[in-house]
Scaffold this motif. Structure first.
Motif, PDB file in Angstrom:
ATOM      1  N   UNK A 189       1.165  -1.441   0.380  1.00 37.34           N
ATOM      2  CA  UNK A 189       0.283  -0.010  -0.621  1.00 37.34           C
ATOM      3  C   UNK A 189       0.989   1.001  -0.340  1.00 37.34           C
ATOM      4  N   UNK A 190       1.672   1.518   0.341  1.00 38.21           N
ATOM      5  CA  UNK A 190       2.557   2.101   0.760  1.00 38.21           C
ATOM      6  C   UNK A 190       4.379   2.720  -0.447  1.00 38.21           C
ATOM      7  N   UNK A 191       4.992   1.496   0.339  1.00 38.86           N
ATOM      8  CA  UNK A 191       6.570   1.134  -0.345  1.00 38.86           C
ATOM      9  C   UNK A 191       5.834   1.005  -1.950  1.00 38.86           C
ATOM     10  N   UNK A 192       5.939   0.456  -2.882  1.00 38.80           N
ATOM     11  CA  UNK A 192       5.320   0.579  -4.363  1.00 38.80           C
ATOM     12  C   UNK A 192       5.068   1.013  -4.282  1.00 38.80           C
ATOM     13  N   UNK A 193       3.743   1.804  -4.267  1.00 34.18           N
ATOM     14  CA  UNK A 193       3.511   3.292  -4.908  1.00 34.18           C
ATOM     15  C   UNK A 193       4.177   4.142  -4.817  1.00 34.18           C
ATOM     16  N   UNK A 194       5.417   4.081  -4.473  1.00 34.46           N
ATOM     17  CA  UNK A 194       6.733   5.574  -4.335  1.00 34.46           C
ATOM     18  C   UNK A 194       7.740   4.649  -4.611  1.00 34.46           C
ATOM     19  N   UNK A 195       7.432   3.450  -5.220  1.00 34.54           N
ATOM     20  CA  UNK A 195       8.723   3.572  -6.610  1.00 34.54           C
ATOM     21  C   UNK A 195       9.820   2.523  -5.102  1.00 34.54           C
ATOM     22  N   UNK A 196       9.882   2.212  -4.237  1.00 34.11           N
ATOM     23  CA  UNK A 196      10.269   1.938  -3.208  1.00 34.11           C
ATOM     24  C   UNK A 196      10.129   0.461  -2.836  1.00 34.11           C
ATOM     25  N   UNK A 197      11.451  -0.451  -2.874  1.00 34.71           N
ATOM     26  CA  UNK A 197      11.228  -1.489  -2.464  1.00 34.71           C
ATOM     27  C   UNK A 197      11.466  -2.476  -0.891  1.00 34.71           C
ATOM     28  N   UNK A 198      11.472  -3.121  -0.840  1.00 37.93           N
ATOM     29  CA  UNK A 198      10.917  -3.690   0.836  1.00 37.93           C
ATOM     30  C   UNK A 198      12.454  -3.377   1.754  1.00 37.93           C
ATOM     31  N   UNK A 199      12.118  -3.260   3.050  1.00 35.83           N
ATOM     32  CA  UNK A 199      13.039  -2.598   3.639  1.00 35.83           C
ATOM     33  C   UNK A 199      14.354  -3.724   4.303  1.00 35.83           C
ATOM     34  N   UNK A 200      14.626  -2.479   5.254  1.00 35.15           N
ATOM     35  CA  UNK A 200      15.753  -3.604   6.831  1.00 35.15           C
ATOM     36  C   UNK A 200      14.190  -3.418   7.833  1.00 35.15           C
ATOM     37  N   UNK A 201      13.506  -4.581   8.284  1.00 33.80           N
ATOM     38  CA  UNK A 201      13.200  -4.217   9.167  1.00 33.80           C
ATOM     39  C   UNK A 201      13.214  -4.367  10.602  1.00 33.80           C
ATOM     40  N   UNK A 202      13.954  -4.567  10.711  1.00 35.88           N
ATOM     41  CA  UNK A 202      15.090  -4.937  12.528  1.00 35.88           C
ATOM     42  C   UNK A 202      14.143  -5.891  12.858  1.00 35.88           C
ATOM     43  N   UNK A 203      13.381  -7.216  12.476  1.00 36.03           N
ATOM     44  CA  UNK A 203      12.714  -7.485  13.304  1.00 36.03           C
ATOM     45  C   UNK A 203      13.097  -9.130  13.783  1.00 36.03           C
ATOM     46  N   UNK A 204      12.241  -9.243  15.083  1.00 34.73           N
ATOM     47  CA  UNK A 204      12.273  -9.232  16.355  1.00 34.73           C
ATOM     48  C   UNK A 204      12.502 -11.700  15.822  1.00 34.73           C
ATOM     49  N   UNK A 205      12.444 -12.131  16.799  1.00 35.74           N
ATOM     50  CA  UNK A 205      11.840 -14.061  16.738  1.00 35.74           C
ATOM     51  C   UNK A 205      10.741 -14.116  16.576  1.00 35.74           C
ATOM     52  N   UNK A 206       9.546 -12.691  15.981  1.00 33.09           N
ATOM     53  CA  UNK A 206       8.257 -13.466  16.093  1.00 33.09           C
ATOM     54  C   UNK A 206       8.299 -12.833  14.539  1.00 33.09           C
TER      55      UNK A 206
END
Length: 342
Positions: A189-206
């Motif tokens: 909904x946000x990144x692709x319409x702006x022409x941006x790809x996936x980001x560095x999300x710093x996800x936890x174990x879950x």
């Protein structure tokens, strides 16, 4: 879409400063601004006007095309995702968090709204530990934080409120026909319409990302956020969704949903402050009354602010988007902007 009256009135005032198509170029002191940035450990300065890059420079060993941390500049992208979720009917800003998260039906948290989470005035302890890597469940840690301020009256800037919002959005998106995680929703909904790809999300174990920081962007990539602000939400949001996103709150009129505004700049007693310095003070000693980003600068200025003076500025009335990246230094938003704008 029905928003409270204050949202509607703010939207009307925002439209009044939108730039006219084909507006005359404003004389800018680009050379002076670039010199100011380079002398203060700046790495990059990008300036766009009317959608065209009019200046791009790199200093102190930096090179074009390098993606750098935008730190809290990340928050604004999740603010866009929140308003996209409102548009899509997944949630309402005045909805109580406890309606989705049963653990918040006690302890004074039962009446906290989703909007209060996004405005950082829900009263929740900020819990800076949430920034750490290797956490088992960042969301649960945030949910368990105690209230240290009065909901609706206490501005407490930190990661915990946004992590609670992530859990709300996570639950809202579960079990739908096209069930998706908040991260996938953000990307679609946000990144692709702006022409941006996936980001560095710093996800936890879950798999829960850190919403308060983490993204890496080049100046031209981050500038797309500014393009959206100048275009009143396009291509991500409707113009009617931009009022709540930028209006500020009762506890800090200069901040909401990851965006800082300059609307107090022309008011009597306006106080130009170093926002990063103020955020270093304990929350109950901060003073956000009549705060502005920069005096002598258009009051429709909007800024995304990241640690170490990472900045994305948008000035709709001048059709300007500006990105500054660099290290922590003796940098001043007001001095830089007044230098550029003359």
């Amino acid at each position: 879409m029905n928003y409270p009256r204050r949202h509607f009135l703010h939207l009307l005032s925002g439209l009044a400063v939108a730039p006219l198509a084909g507006a005359a170029e404003t004389s800018l002191n680009v050379a002076g601004a670039a010199k100011y940035v380079a002398a203060r450990k700046g790495y990059a300065l990008l300036i766009k006007q009317h959608g065209k890059v009019i200046h791009e420079s790199y200093a102190n060993g930096a090179k074009k095309g390098e993606a750098r941390r935008i730190y809290s500049g990340t928050k604004g992208f999740w603010g866009l995702a929140a308003m996209a979720a409102v548009e899509d009917g997944h949630l309402a800003l005045n909805e109580k968090v406890s309606a989705t998260l049963p653990s918040w039906q006690r302890g004074g948290k039962e009446n906290i709204t989703i909007e209060q989470l996004l405005d950082f005035n829900c009263g929740l302890e900020r819990c800076l530990k949430l920034h750490q890597d290797g956490l088992s469940n960042r969301n649960q840690m945030a949910l368990d934080r105690p209230l240290v301020g009065t909901p609706g009256k206490s501005f407490i800037y930190g990661p915990s409120a946004l992590q609670v919002f992530h859990e709300v959005l996570k639950q809202k998106l579960k079990g739908r026909f096209l069930s998706e995680s908040p991260t996938r929703y953000l990307e679609r909904r946000v990144l692709r319409p702006l022409g941006l790809g996936s980001q560095r999300y710093l996800a936890d174990a879950k798999g829960n990302p850190l919403l308060a920081a983490g993204f890496l962007m080049t100046p031209s990539q981050w500038a797309r956020m500014g393009d959206l602000l100048l275009a009143q939400g396009k291509p991500v949001l409707k113009a009617s969704s931009m009022g709540p996103l930028l209006e500020g709150s009762s506890s800090n009129a200069a901040y909401s949903f990851g965006f800082w505004n300059n609307r107090a700049a022309d008011k009597m007693g306006a106080r130009e402050i170093d926002i990063e310095d103020m955020l270093e003070v304990d929350w109950d000693r901060q003073n956000w009354s009549r705060v502005c980003i920069a005096k002598g600068v258009p009051k429709d200025l909007i800024a995304c602010i990241g640690s170490g003076y990472q900045r994305m500025y948008a000035i709709p009335s001048m059709a300007l988007v500006i990105v500054r990246q660099g290290l922590n230094a003796r940098y001043s938003d007001g001095d830089f902007l007044r230098t550029l704008l003359g």
